[in-house]
Design an enzyme around this catalytic site. Structure first.
Site, PDB file in Angstrom:
ATOM      1  N   HIS A 109      11.322  51.501 -53.053  1.00 45.64           N
ATOM      2  CA  HIS A 109      11.852  50.655 -51.975  1.00 45.64           C
ATOM      3  C   HIS A 109      13.380  50.772 -51.916  1.00 45.64           C
ATOM      4  O   HIS A 109      14.096  49.884 -52.353  1.00 45.64           O
ATOM      5  CB  HIS A 109      11.420  49.210 -52.216  1.00 45.64           C
ATOM      6  N   CYS A 112      15.799  44.594 -45.916  1.00 46.61           N
ATOM      7  CA  CYS A 112      14.667  45.487 -46.194  1.00 46.61           C
ATOM      8  C   CYS A 112      14.086  46.147 -44.947  1.00 46.61           C
ATOM      9  O   CYS A 112      13.374  47.150 -45.057  1.00 46.61           O
ATOM     10  CB  CYS A 112      13.564  44.737 -46.916  1.00 46.61           C
ATOM     11  N   CYS A 145       8.247  42.362 -45.793  1.00 46.00           N
ATOM     12  CA  CYS A 145       9.030  41.141 -45.969  1.00 46.00           C
ATOM     13  C   CYS A 145      10.489  41.543 -46.073  1.00 46.00           C
ATOM     14  O   CYS A 145      10.816  42.705 -46.349  1.00 46.00           O
ATOM     15  CB  CYS A 145       8.573  40.372 -47.209  1.00 46.00           C
TER      16      CYS A 145
END
Length: 429
Positions: A381, A97, A414
């Site tokens: 995302h 990520c 995160c």
């Protein structure tokens, strides 16, 4: 050590992955190539000889599924696809990520050390419509001896965070609703062109007729190739030409009632609270920045806008990967010799509302200063793109009159499998 600045930034819109994605007929490598073309245009490096002279490297991110159209070395091959100079090298990095942010950190670090020339391009891309998360993965049979294998699924970790830290369903849904409302307000600004109007590169693409709603027409749009569109049309799919110039996933009509009606996805017991509505989306997008030393900025004739003041990553238990920012942010602040009260805005990716609520409350961050244009739940995302997407939007936040008094912005997220990352961006005055 040399100072390194961000002198340009651009991204595609963030499309919502799936059959109705606005980028369902545009590949990840083509999205990357379009970002490269636009960044070269913005810095006056369309001439290949000038590219060879000034651009030292391309550091690009492709994560989780670095195969098929995202495979081999996307940083290099997408650069070639963009008709970039062969003399400019390229590489591809992965920290799940945080990959897009890490690509910027890697490029900045080499340039600061004098090993990376005076100009580099960094960022990342992800196409979750074409390559679903987890596709092609082959986990070692012994990995379960060292971690909970269920934690490879990030939705599972969102449920564990909610349960371990007592983050209730109502708090999660409230954050999700607020994310959509902030994103909708940002999109409505500037006469409907949006707060991110200068960031987003308009692209003409063939999109499914059912999803062709809310078009924002922009001049200077790139035209996507029709390889995939032709194949889709031959299968009988109804497509229309559409200018993709805003993020697709925002739902302005979101209410607490509509969110409360959604069923849990990742667990179905009586404690389950994580739904599609309070989770980040899966998405298709690309984003990049141009990094330059003082000498590089002068050669490009560009004014520095911001600089990466510090960067940190940290590891933690994979089951609760969502709390990564709670650990990474204090680490990066300590490295920089700073305190939280010096930070004007916080861009902390919303992987899930459960972890977002926990991070915001644990760090004591004021809601009005966190994710002011929305985040992962509303914008989306697209894994390897996200860190670069956030950096790109921060570049334009520093130029927004609403935030003229902000000197520092923290970017954090995160990271799947038990990481956290954080960066401090500083306005260049």
């Amino acid at each position: 050590m040399k100072d390194v600045f961000v002198v340009e930034a651009a991204r595609t819109a963030v499309a919502r992955a799936g059959k109705q994605s606005w980028f369902t007929n545009v590949r990840a490598d083509e999205l990357s190539a379009i970002v490269f073309k636009e960044l070269r245009k913005r810095i006056g490096c369309e001439d290949k000889a000038k590219q060879a002279e000034l651009i030292d490297d391309v550091v690009w991110a492709a994560t989780a599924n670095a195969f098929m159209e995202q495979g081999l070395n996307q940083g290099r091959l997408a650069w070639i696809l963009s008709d970039g100079s062969y003399d400019v090298p390229g590489c591809t990095v992965d920290r799940f990520c945080a990959s897009g942010l890490n690509s910027i950190s890697f490029a900045t670090s080499t340039m600061m050390a004098g090993w990376g020339g005076d100009v580099q391009i960094a960022g990342g891309a992800q196409h979750m419509s074409h390559i679903p998360m987890g596709a092609g993965a082959d986990v070692h049979p012994d990995l379960g001896n060292y971690m909970t294998l269920a934690a490879i699924n990030m939705g599972y970790t969102a449920e564990i965070v909610a349960r371990r830290f007592n983050v209730g369903r109502e708090a999660q849904d409230q954050l999700a609703m607020e994310s959509h409302l902030k994103c909708a307000a940002a999109q409505a600004a500037n006469g409907g062109l949006g707060k991110a109007k200068d960031a987003i590169i308009p692209i003409m693409a063939k999109v499914p007729a059912k999803s062709a709603k809310g078009e924002v027409k922009r001049d200077g749009a790139y035209v996507a190739t029709d390889h995939l569109a032709k194949a889709a049309a031959e299968k009988g799919e109804e497509l229309v030409e559409f200018c993709v110039a805003r993020d697709q996933g925002v739902r302005p009509e979101t209410t607490m009632e509509s969110l409360a009606a959604m069923a849990p996805v990742f667990m179905q017991d009586e404690q389950a609270t994580v739904t599609a509505g309070n989770s980040s989306q899966i998405n298709d997008a690309a984003a990049g920045v141009v990094l330059a030393t003082a000498e590089g900025a002068k050669a490009l004739g560009k004014k520095p806008v911001m600089k990466l003041l510090n960067f940190a990553v940290i590891g933690l238990e994979p089951d609760i990967m969502g709390i990564g920012p709670v650990l990474a942010i204090p680490k990066v602040l300590k490295r920089a010799g700073m305190t939280q009260d010096q930070i004007g805005l916080w861009e902390i990716n919303e992987a899930f509302a459960s972890q977002s609520v926990y991070c915001r409350e644990t760090l004591g961050l004021p809601k009005e200063k966190v994710n002011v244009w929305g985040s992962g739940i509303s914008i989306g995302h697209p894994l390897a793109c996200t860190g670069a997407r956030i950096a790109c939007d921060i570049f334009y936040m520093f130029q927004d009159p609403d935030y003229a008094d902000v000197e520092y912005i923290v970017e954090s997220m995160c990271i799947g499998h038990g990481h956290g990352a954080a960066a401090i961006w500083q306005r260049v005055k």
